[in-house]
Design an enzyme around this catalytic site. Sequence first.
Site, short mmCIF file in Angstrom:
data_model
loop_
_atom_site.label_atom_id
_atom_site.label_comp_id
_atom_site.label_asym_id
_atom_site.label_seq_id
_atom_site.Cartn_x
_atom_site.Cartn_y
_atom_site.Cartn_z
CB CYS A 398 -0.88 0.07 1.25
SG CYS A 398 -1.88 -1.36 1.56
N1 LIG Z 1 -3.80 -0.67 -0.80
C1 LIG Z 1 -4.21 -0.51 0.46
O1 LIG Z 1 -4.79 -1.41 1.05
N2 LIG Z 1 -4.04 0.68 1.03
C2 LIG Z 1 -4.31 0.96 2.39
C3 LIG Z 1 -5.13 2.19 2.54
C4 LIG Z 1 -5.46 2.48 3.99
C5 LIG Z 1 -6.25 3.75 4.17
N3 LIG Z 1 -6.44 4.02 5.55
C6 LIG Z 1 -7.61 3.65 3.49
O2 LIG Z 1 -8.55 3.22 4.16
O3 LIG Z 1 -7.74 4.01 2.32
#
Ligand SMILES: NC(=O)NCCC[C@H](N)C(=O)O
Length: 410
Positions: A398
């Site tokens: 991510c």
């Molecule tokens: N690719 C991913 O799973 N990204 C994590 C994003 C976490 C962020 N707090 C969200 O909820 O968008």
Amino acid sequence: MQSPIHVTSEIGKLKTVMLHRPGHEIENVYPDILHRMLVDDIPYLPIAQEEHDYFADTLRKQGIEVLYFAKLAAEALQDSQVKDKFLEQMLAESGYAAGAVHDALKEYLLSMDTQAMVDKIIAGVRKDEIDVKFVSLAEMAEDKDYPFFMDPMPNAYFTRDPQASIGDGITINHMTFKARRRESLFTEYIIKYNPRFANKGVHVWRDRYHDTRIEGGDELVLSDHVFAIGISQRTSADAIMDIARNLFKDSNYDTVIAIHIPHNHAMMHLDTVFTMINYNQFTVHPQILDENGKVDTYILHPGKDGEIEIKHRTDLQNVLEEALGEPEIDLIPTGNGDPIVAPREQWNDGSNTLTIAPGEVVTYDRNYVSNDLLRKHGILVHEVRSSELSRGRGGPRCMSCPLVREDLKK
Ligand SMILES: NC(=O)NCCC[C@H](N)C(=O)O
């Protein structure tokens, strides 16, 4: 000339990656807005930054070029007309197309140098930072106690999601929740105006001006012709049809594998439950599979006259074997499939591996059961520190947007 974006697999040796070092936006998160900001806790910024620097250094030590999102954005906004156009749009998307607050914010942001302006927009602008003579009735009557004119973007360090590289192109994403939608406006300007990308033939497979939703955590480039995508909380089926249509029309991609995953916060994207780590190896969170190891999967191929053929399957392992031409796919369960360890480590992104070369990954140190299992399956694991970064609910995949990978030799 090689395109500045070139990603034909999930696992080819990583050459260039885009990150965002968490900044003051993290310190603008407070309990009342946690849920809306899509985070479950507030990372302690100095340690989060140390951990992030460790992550970036781990990548650099492997010869990977690390670019920073906010720096690329500032470089893209050097021309004053471009900067003005960007600012107008950013303010409009923040709720101020015109009026006294718009004018005061614009004056305030333009008083800074461009890098400081970009950092400030990501960090958010508090009401007590600027003096506005007249505010609207909504601000006076309804939003009186709300501390921000412009909300912080505490998820900016998850650079995987606002965009995704596919082949020599990119998707610039219309994200699901308002808390993250403005992030991809920076991407649009980076691709259009940063000298590294501008006029270099980067194909935009899909821009951010759509109602249907797509996020990079759901987009997995399995090979130079197979693309996998999650039907998830963040990516809708109609957006998948759209991206499939565009890829089939203008690229080498002839197969889209859409995998239906639970629609909840812990498993928000496909890459929180499933990632590719070698030619024939994947991590998978056992809870996306039913008791017979099945999951709803849809295979999309180009059909006649621009139509798309869709086949429904549930045997993910066989689907991957066929699509990738691999005799046997090894699905490695998060937390070794243990009913307590698997969800516990998935919660802290035990499946969210960043593959930097075939069979070589970067993972969070806290997921030690999953990491040991990866090693037992022959994977080279580089662990990074994760006490604070993990509070944002995302892992090494991510936190990274690959821009260039070597093509696979095989
Ligand atoms: N690719 C991913 O799973 N990204 C994590 C994003 C976490 C962020 N707090 C969200 O909820 O968008």
